[in-house]
Enzyme design. Structure first.
Site, PDB file in Angstrom:
ATOM      1  N   CYS A   1       5.429   9.802  -0.501  1.00  0.00           N
ATOM      2  CA  CYS A   1       4.105   9.410  -0.018  1.00  0.00           C
ATOM      3  C   CYS A   1       3.021  10.405  -0.428  1.00  0.00           C
ATOM      4  CB  CYS A   1       4.115   9.206   1.494  1.00  0.00           C
ATOM      5  SG  CYS A   1       5.250   7.918   2.016  1.00  0.00           S
TER       6      CYS A   1
ATOM      7  N   GLY B   1       0.828  -1.194   0.000  1.00  0.00           N
ATOM      8  CA  GLY B   1       0.000   0.000   0.000  1.00  0.00           C
ATOM      9  C   GLY B   1       0.869   1.253   0.000  1.00  0.00           C
TER      10      GLY B   1
END
Length: 215
Positions: free
Chosen positions: A179, A78
């Protein structure tokens, strides 16, 4: 302790002595996670460093790759883009959640606790932030990310895991939007003025892991 009074086998720990190529690491994790699911191998925490690379998680946006100066690997974990390289400790965590607690959200929370507890041993206050994955450090006028989390779960066995910046080349993060967060920076223990060694961090990681997950 498992149901019926049985004791859970000890978690195995391994530390890679050399830089580990990313494809080799993924292949090993896939194999080990399958063996854990089959009950033929114990749970494992594997501590590695990688050569400089960028990895793209399942939510990565192409626009967040600003400068592909290092090899880029798409991965099933993820999260979005992240950087791995020398001076960064990566902890790959292969645990059987079916035996522990079949709750992925709780597992991620525990990974955060693990990192926060590790940083606390160096008097660093690592913090969560709503809407942002990873662990953050408040600094005068800003806040920086010091640790990242990206996991995958298959048959209730976890793999991939966490990374903590010990003393990487922080300029390498500028090739991506780490991110997916562009308004904040990144830091490391050395950047915070703490000249700790990778071995120091490994000891802290193991102690904090025991506190959070058990032996």
């Amino acid at each position: 302790m498992l149901s019926g009074g049985l004791t859970r086998p000890a978690v195995e720990w391994r530390v890679a002595e050399e830089l580990t190529p990313y494809p080799q690491a993924v292949a090993f994790m896939e194999e080990r996670a399958a063996a854990i699911a089959e009950g033929t191998a114990p749970e494992l925490v594997w501590l590695v460093e990688h050569p400089p690379i960028y990895t793209a998680g399942t939510s990565a946006r192409d626009t967040d790759l600003l400068d592909a100066r290092f090899p880029v690997f798409k991965t099933g974990r993820g999260g979005q883009f992240t950087y791995h390289g020398p001076g960064q400790r990566v902890g790959y965590v292969m645990l059987d959640l079916k035996r522990r607690k079949a709750d992925v959200r709780s597992f991620v929370h525990d990974l955060e606790e693990w990192l926060i507890g590790t940083l606390a041993q160096f008097n660093v206050s690592g913090e969560r932030r709503d809407g942002r994955v990873g662990i953050w450090v408040a600094r005068p006028g800003r806040e920086d990310k010091i640790a990242a989390i990206g996991v995958r779960v298959r048959r209730w066995v976890t793999f991939h895991g966490v990374s903590i910046n010990v003393d990487p080349d922080l300029s390498h993060f500028s090739g991506i939007v780490p991110c997916g967060v562009s308004e904040h920076g990144v830091t490391s223990l050395h950047d915070l003025g703490l000249p700790v060694t990778m071995a120091d961090v490994d000891v802290a990681l193991k102690q904090s892991f025991t506190d959070v997950f058990g032996g």
